[in-house]
Motif scaffolding. Structure first.
Motif, PDB file in Angstrom:
ATOM      1  N   SER A 230       0.825  -1.211   0.000  1.00  0.00           N
ATOM      2  CA  SER A 230       0.000   0.000   0.000  1.00  0.00           C
ATOM      3  C   SER A 230       0.856   1.257   0.000  1.00  0.00           C
ATOM      4  CB  SER A 230      -0.940   0.005   1.207  1.00  0.00           C
ATOM      5  OG  SER A 230      -0.202  -0.015   2.425  1.00  0.00           O
ATOM      6  N   PHE A 231       2.155   1.103   0.354  1.00  0.00           N
ATOM      7  CA  PHE A 231       3.037   2.268   0.338  1.00  0.00           C
ATOM      8  C   PHE A 231       3.239   2.781  -1.088  1.00  0.00           C
ATOM      9  CE2 PHE A 231       6.040  -1.086  -0.672  1.00  0.00           C
ATOM     10  CZ  PHE A 231       6.890  -0.481  -1.598  1.00  0.00           C
ATOM     11  N   ARG A 232       2.877   1.958  -2.083  1.00  0.00           N
ATOM     12  CA  ARG A 232       3.030   2.414  -3.464  1.00  0.00           C
ATOM     13  C   ARG A 232       2.123   3.599  -3.778  1.00  0.00           C
ATOM     14  NH1 ARG A 232       2.360  -3.327  -4.900  1.00  0.00           N
ATOM     15  NH2 ARG A 232       4.402  -4.362  -4.968  1.00  0.00           N
ATOM     16  N   ASP A 233       1.057   3.790  -2.983  1.00  0.00           N
ATOM     17  CA  ASP A 233       0.213   4.973  -3.166  1.00  0.00           C
ATOM     18  C   ASP A 233       0.988   6.248  -2.855  1.00  0.00           C
ATOM     19  OD1 ASP A 233      -1.866   3.292  -3.777  1.00  0.00           O
ATOM     20  OD2 ASP A 233      -2.676   3.270  -1.732  1.00  0.00           O
ATOM     21  N   LEU A 234       2.016   6.114  -2.032  1.00  0.00           N
ATOM     22  CA  LEU A 234       2.826   7.259  -1.629  1.00  0.00           C
ATOM     23  C   LEU A 234       4.144   7.317  -2.377  1.00  0.00           C
ATOM     24  CD1 LEU A 234       3.193   9.662   0.345  1.00  0.00           C
ATOM     25  CD2 LEU A 234       4.222   8.022   1.956  1.00  0.00           C
ATOM     26  N   VAL A 235       4.759   6.157  -2.603  1.00  0.00           N
ATOM     27  CA  VAL A 235       6.086   6.085  -3.224  1.00  0.00           C
ATOM     28  C   VAL A 235       5.974   5.306  -4.529  1.00  0.00           C
ATOM     29  CG1 VAL A 235       8.477   5.344  -2.941  1.00  0.00           C
ATOM     30  CG2 VAL A 235       7.164   6.087  -0.947  1.00  0.00           C
ATOM     31  N   SER A 236       6.296   5.933  -5.635  1.00  0.00           N
ATOM     32  CA  SER A 236       6.209   5.278  -6.940  1.00  0.00           C
ATOM     33  C   SER A 236       7.540   4.615  -7.288  1.00  0.00           C
ATOM     34  CB  SER A 236       5.868   6.304  -8.023  1.00  0.00           C
ATOM     35  OG  SER A 236       6.956   7.208  -8.212  1.00  0.00           O
ATOM     36  N   ALA A 237       7.523   3.808  -8.342  1.00  0.00           N
ATOM     37  CA  ALA A 237       8.753   3.160  -8.800  1.00  0.00           C
ATOM     38  C   ALA A 237       9.782   4.197  -9.238  1.00  0.00           C
ATOM     39  CB  ALA A 237       8.436   2.200  -9.949  1.00  0.00           C
ATOM     40  N   ASN A 238       9.318   5.278  -9.833  1.00  0.00           N
ATOM     41  CA  ASN A 238      10.232   6.359 -10.224  1.00  0.00           C
ATOM     42  C   ASN A 238      10.862   7.016  -9.009  1.00  0.00           C
ATOM     43  OD1 ASN A 238       9.798   5.996 -12.977  1.00  0.00           O
ATOM     44  ND2 ASN A 238       8.108   7.464 -13.038  1.00  0.00           N
ATOM     45  N   ASP A 239      10.099   7.116  -7.920  1.00  0.00           N
ATOM     46  CA  ASP A 239      10.653   7.681  -6.685  1.00  0.00           C
ATOM     47  C   ASP A 239      11.804   6.822  -6.166  1.00  0.00           C
ATOM     48  OD1 ASP A 239       8.804   9.761  -6.675  1.00  0.00           O
ATOM     49  OD2 ASP A 239       7.333   8.585  -5.549  1.00  0.00           O
ATOM     50  N   VAL A 240      11.615   5.505  -6.237  1.00  0.00           N
ATOM     51  CA  VAL A 240      12.664   4.587  -5.786  1.00  0.00           C
ATOM     52  C   VAL A 240      13.903   4.745  -6.648  1.00  0.00           C
ATOM     53  CG1 VAL A 240      13.294   2.162  -5.509  1.00  0.00           C
ATOM     54  CG2 VAL A 240      11.010   2.937  -4.844  1.00  0.00           C
ATOM     55  N   GLU A 241      13.708   4.810  -7.954  1.00  0.00           N
ATOM     56  CA  GLU A 241      14.835   4.978  -8.875  1.00  0.00           C
ATOM     57  C   GLU A 241      15.558   6.292  -8.607  1.00  0.00           C
ATOM     58  OE1 GLU A 241      15.704   5.280 -13.699  1.00  0.00           O
ATOM     59  OE2 GLU A 241      13.746   4.636 -12.954  1.00  0.00           O
ATOM     60  N   ASP A 242      14.790   7.367  -8.379  1.00  0.00           N
ATOM     61  CA  ASP A 242      15.396   8.668  -8.084  1.00  0.00           C
ATOM     62  C   ASP A 242      16.184   8.616  -6.779  1.00  0.00           C
ATOM     63  OD1 ASP A 242      14.286   9.684 -10.367  1.00  0.00           O
ATOM     64  OD2 ASP A 242      12.573  10.616  -9.355  1.00  0.00           O
ATOM     65  N   ALA A 243      15.652   7.899  -5.783  1.00  0.00           N
ATOM     66  CA  ALA A 243      16.342   7.794  -4.497  1.00  0.00           C
ATOM     67  C   ALA A 243      17.680   7.072  -4.650  1.00  0.00           C
ATOM     68  CB  ALA A 243      15.458   7.056  -3.488  1.00  0.00           C
ATOM     69  N   VAL A 244      17.706   6.023  -5.478  1.00  0.00           N
ATOM     70  CA  VAL A 244      18.961   5.291  -5.725  1.00  0.00           C
ATOM     71  C   VAL A 244      19.973   6.215  -6.392  1.00  0.00           C
ATOM     72  CG1 VAL A 244      20.007   3.416  -7.050  1.00  0.00           C
ATOM     73  CG2 VAL A 244      17.862   3.035  -5.823  1.00  0.00           C
ATOM     74  N   VAL A 245      19.528   6.960  -7.405  1.00  0.00           N
ATOM     75  CA  VAL A 245      20.423   7.873  -8.117  1.00  0.00           C
ATOM     76  C   VAL A 245      20.972   8.937  -7.172  1.00  0.00           C
ATOM     77  CG1 VAL A 245      20.560   9.623  -9.931  1.00  0.00           C
ATOM     78  CG2 VAL A 245      19.340   7.479 -10.344  1.00  0.00           C
ATOM     79  N   LEU A 246      20.081   9.540  -6.373  1.00  0.00           N
ATOM     80  CA  LEU A 246      20.507  10.588  -5.452  1.00  0.00           C
ATOM     81  C   LEU A 246      21.478  10.044  -4.402  1.00  0.00           C
ATOM     82  CD1 LEU A 246      17.136  12.480  -4.896  1.00  0.00           C
ATOM     83  CD2 LEU A 246      19.135  13.278  -6.170  1.00  0.00           C
ATOM     84  N   THR A 247      21.228   8.822  -3.939  1.00  0.00           N
ATOM     85  CA  THR A 247      22.117   8.221  -2.939  1.00  0.00           C
ATOM     86  C   THR A 247      23.512   8.031  -3.507  1.00  0.00           C
ATOM     87  OG1 THR A 247      20.271   7.059  -1.888  1.00  0.00           O
ATOM     88  CG2 THR A 247      22.483   6.218  -1.461  1.00  0.00           C
ATOM     89  N   PHE A 248      23.604   7.524  -4.722  1.00  0.00           N
ATOM     90  CA  PHE A 248      24.920   7.326  -5.328  1.00  0.00           C
ATOM     91  C   PHE A 248      25.593   8.657  -5.635  1.00  0.00           C
ATOM     92  CE2 PHE A 248      23.680   2.898  -6.061  1.00  0.00           C
ATOM     93  CZ  PHE A 248      24.882   2.266  -5.799  1.00  0.00           C
ATOM     94  N   GLU A 249      24.818   9.650  -6.050  1.00  0.00           N
ATOM     95  CA  GLU A 249      25.399  10.967  -6.305  1.00  0.00           C
ATOM     96  C   GLU A 249      25.964  11.563  -5.021  1.00  0.00           C
ATOM     97  OE1 GLU A 249      26.026  12.569  -9.039  1.00  0.00           O
ATOM     98  OE2 GLU A 249      25.193  10.959 -10.272  1.00  0.00           O
ATOM     99  N   PHE A 250      25.226  11.415  -3.924  1.00  0.00           N
ATOM    100  CA  PHE A 250      25.717  11.910  -2.636  1.00  0.00           C
ATOM    101  C   PHE A 250      26.965  11.156  -2.216  1.00  0.00           C
ATOM    102  CE2 PHE A 250      25.889  11.071   1.940  1.00  0.00           C
ATOM    103  CZ  PHE A 250      26.109  12.356   2.404  1.00  0.00           C
ATOM    104  N   TRP A 251      26.931   9.820  -2.328  1.00  0.00           N
ATOM    105  CA  TRP A 251      28.060   9.002  -1.891  1.00  0.00           C
ATOM    106  C   TRP A 251      29.309   9.314  -2.710  1.00  0.00           C
ATOM    107  CZ3 TRP A 251      30.146   6.719   1.862  1.00  0.00           C
ATOM    108  CH2 TRP A 251      31.159   5.765   1.688  1.00  0.00           C
TER     109      TRP A 251
END
Length: 339
Positions: A230-251
């Motif tokens: 049900s969390f998909r109503d709040l967090v989309s697959a694109n959000d997850v992909e963006d979070a991965v990208v941002l995490t690697f950019e920060f790291w």
């Protein structure tokens, strides 16, 4: 392994026969279940016996460990396959059917959640953060801006009303009359709201922790029967992909900072300060790794890997490659001849 001018034919034939016997014996020891168990147990026991006498600082230096840590944490590129793989795994987990089949309450039940949020709420850092937020001028400014926007929106709405009926006409007329004075109204509302917000926030500072705790519990109970997905109503697959990208950019940038290097080195120094004089066997125990664990993992991977190598003919080649140089060496000839 051919005969040489320095090695008589008799010695060469002997070397070949002994090499073949040695290879066969080693393969049998590795491939037979009983033989491998005996070998694994003997090697683990021998390793632990030596590790009981060897301390961490005697085995490696802190500079060596720092070099390895900096290589893998700082120097190895994080471009290419690694971010792509992490993103693909994250997407696969996001769409996994378990997300739709397992309810939230099955992962963490109400009692455990209550214990968790209570423990978090009782932490001193939580109290300090709540008080910091409530005491911050930014929080007051946010309250003021919200009220001012509401006033402006109300005036705009009434000004543009269709004016059906007496009440609608009056609202529209009052809104049009208020429009020239809107900056003054906003300023007055801002002063009143700022004073009220400070009073309310200051007065509820002591109750804020309990309010947040109750809110978290109520929110949890409302969703405890829902599927995790049900969390998909709040967090989309694109959000997850963006979070991965941002995490690697920060790291990528964070790991190059002097700050991270200092923390990494300090962490390693602490390990050596605490465990440098500790025998390796005792250190393994501290880490929760026992003799039984080492033998279990050897039996888990060893037979299947060795069996596959033997099936493809690699095992014989590997063993022979390691042993053949000795049987072709002057050391073997000297051992046979006694010279």
């Amino acid at each position: 392994m051919g005969a040489t001018n320095d090695q008589p034919a008799g010695h060469h034939d002997l070397a070949l026969r002994v090499l073949d016997a040695h290879v066969a014996f080693t393969k049998d020891q590795l491939l037979q279940p009983v033989g491998f168990l005996e070998l694994a147990t003997e090697e683990v026991d021998g390793l632990l016996a030596e590790a009981q006498e060897l301390t961490l600082a005697e085995a490696v230096t802190r500079e060596q460990i720092k070099g390895v840590a900096h290589k893998y944490a700082v120097q190895i590129p994080v471009e290419g396959a690694i971010p792509e793989l992490v993103g693909e795994i994250a997407a696969r987990l996001y769409h996994h059917q378990a997300q739709d089949e397992i309810p939230v309450g099955e992962v963490v039940d109400n009692r455990r959640f209550d214990e968790l949020v209570s423990a978090v709420a009782d932490m001193e850092v939580t109290h300090r953060l709540v008080r910091l937020v409530l005491s911050s001028p930014v929080t007051v400014d946010a309250c003021v801006e919200a009220v001012q926007r509401a006033v402006v929106a109300a005036v705009d709405e009434n000004r543009n009303t269709d004016g059906h009926g007496l009440a609608g006409s009056l609202r529209g007329a009052l809104a049009r009359l208020a429009e020239p004075a809107l900056p003054v109204i906003e300023n007055g509302v801002g002063r009143i709201t700022r004073t009220g917000a400070r009073f309310v926030l200051r007065g509820n500072r002591d109750d804020a922790d309990e309010v947040l705790l109750d809110t978290a519990r109520e929110t949890w109970r409302k969703h405890t029967g829902h599927a995790i997905g049900s969390f998909r109503d709040l967090v989309s697959a694109n959000d997850v992909e963006d979070a991965v990208v941002l995490t690697f950019e920060f790291w990528r940038t964070f790991r190059d900072t002097d700050y991270f290097h200092a923390l990494l080195d300090e962490g390693i120094d602490h390990v050596f300060d605490k465990y440098g004089d500790t025998p390796l066997a005792e250190l393994l125990t501290e880490l929760g790794i026992s003799r039984a664990d080492l033998i279990e993992e050897a039996l888990r991977f060893g037979p299947s890997v060795l069996g596959k190598l033997d099936e493809r003919g690699y095992l014989d080649t590997v063993i022979r490659r390691r042993l053949a140089p000795f049987y072709a060496s002057d050391a073997f000839r000297a051992a046979v001849t006694g010279q």
